[in-house]
Design a protein around this motif. Structure first.
Motif, PDB file in Angstrom:
ATOM      1  N   ALA A   1     -26.533  -5.825  -8.828  1.00 26.58           N
ATOM      2  CA  ALA A   1     -27.744  -6.619  -8.597  1.00 26.58           C
ATOM      3  C   ALA A   1     -28.195  -6.506  -7.142  1.00 26.58           C
ATOM      4  O   ALA A   1     -29.400  -6.371  -6.862  1.00 26.58           O
ATOM      5  CB  ALA A   1     -27.494  -8.080  -8.976  1.00 26.58           C
TER       6      ALA A   1
ATOM      7  N   ARG B   1     -31.118  -4.042 -14.018  1.00 29.55           N
ATOM      8  CA  ARG B   1     -30.354  -5.163 -14.596  1.00 29.55           C
ATOM      9  C   ARG B   1     -30.195  -4.976 -16.107  1.00 29.55           C
ATOM     10  O   ARG B   1     -29.127  -5.234 -16.655  1.00 29.55           O
ATOM     11  CB  ARG B   1     -31.032  -6.494 -14.275  1.00 29.55           C
ATOM     12  CG  ARG B   1     -30.987  -6.836 -12.776  1.00 29.55           C
ATOM     13  CD  ARG B   1     -31.619  -8.191 -12.496  1.00 29.55           C
ATOM     14  NE  ARG B   1     -30.769  -9.255 -12.979  1.00 29.55           N
ATOM     15  CZ  ARG B   1     -29.726  -9.751 -12.328  1.00 29.55           C
ATOM     16  NH1 ARG B   1     -29.406  -9.272 -11.138  1.00 29.55           N
ATOM     17  NH2 ARG B   1     -28.994 -10.721 -12.847  1.00 29.55           N
TER      18      ARG B   1
ATOM     19  N   LEU C   1     -26.808  -6.883 -16.901  1.00 29.13           N
ATOM     20  CA  LEU C   1     -26.376  -7.868 -15.909  1.00 29.13           C
ATOM     21  C   LEU C   1     -26.724  -9.293 -16.319  1.00 29.13           C
ATOM     22  O   LEU C   1     -26.123 -10.232 -15.810  1.00 29.13           O
ATOM     23  CB  LEU C   1     -26.972  -7.553 -14.540  1.00 29.13           C
ATOM     24  CG  LEU C   1     -26.578  -6.202 -13.931  1.00 29.13           C
ATOM     25  CD1 LEU C   1     -27.158  -6.068 -12.545  1.00 29.13           C
ATOM     26  CD2 LEU C   1     -25.068  -6.026 -13.910  1.00 29.13           C
TER      27      LEU C   1
END
Length: 187
Positions: free
Chosen positions: A84, A180, A185
């Motif tokens: 991230a 992501r 994520l």
């Protein structure tokens, strides 16, 4: 650092970094580099036997800066937090003042011969980045880290190209979201 405290070599390199990125490599003549760095031509050639030697030094210095920034982003307690942070870093770069795309893609456009020292520096940077994001994908638990690494490089390259042509904030948001989603994520 005060420019007068820099050595002549450092002044040449910092001048080259500024001009090559903002204006292009081939458009900046040695005479301008010498003038703006406040050195003589003899000093230039003592440190850089040819302009291409300065171009290579510019790319290697840029590579070192990027490796440091990426290492800082990846220095998180969890691989998913590192991923991230890397996407955030790419997004920040695309929105930075004076942004003109990727230093390495820009240089490649001006040096088409893959055997040229400039292109070798580009290839080494790209190999490092490919390896870094592939390892990151593996650490983040992606089932096919080699594929994910290649996709991450494409996202990176696409973001650095698109942000110069399109709305950089939208590009930033897109690269962060796509990265992501690729590494799940938010799951």
């Amino acid at each position: 650092m005060d420019a007068t405290a820099e050595s002549p070599r450092e002044r040449l390199l910092s001048t080259a970094r500024r001009l090559f990125y903002s204006e292009g490599i081939h458009t900046v003549p040695v005479d301008r580099l010498v003038t703006e760095a406040g050195v003589t031509r003899a000093t230039f050639y003592r440190h850089f036997p040819a302009k291409e030697d300065l171009v290579e030094a510019y790319l290697r210095a840029t590579d070192a800066d990027l490796r440091s920034a990426v290492a800082d982003a990846l220095d998180q307690a969890d691989p998913k937090l590192s991923a991230a942070a890397l996407f955030e870093l790419i997004g920040q770069v695309t929105c930075s003042a004076g942004f003109r795309g990727c230093h390495f893609i820009n240089a490649s456009a001006e040096y088409p011969d893959p055997a040229d020292a400039v292109r070798v520096a580009v290839a080494e940077h790209r190999a490092w980045f490919q390896d870094t994001v592939t390892k990151l994908a593996a650490q983040a638990g992606h089932p096919d880290p080699d594929h994910a690494g290649r996709v991450l490089v494409l996202l990176h390259d696409g973001a650095l190209s698109a942000a110069e042509l399109d709305d950089p904030q939208l590009v930033r948001e897109t690269v962060i979201r796509a990265g992501r989603e690729l590494l799940a994520l938010d799951a």
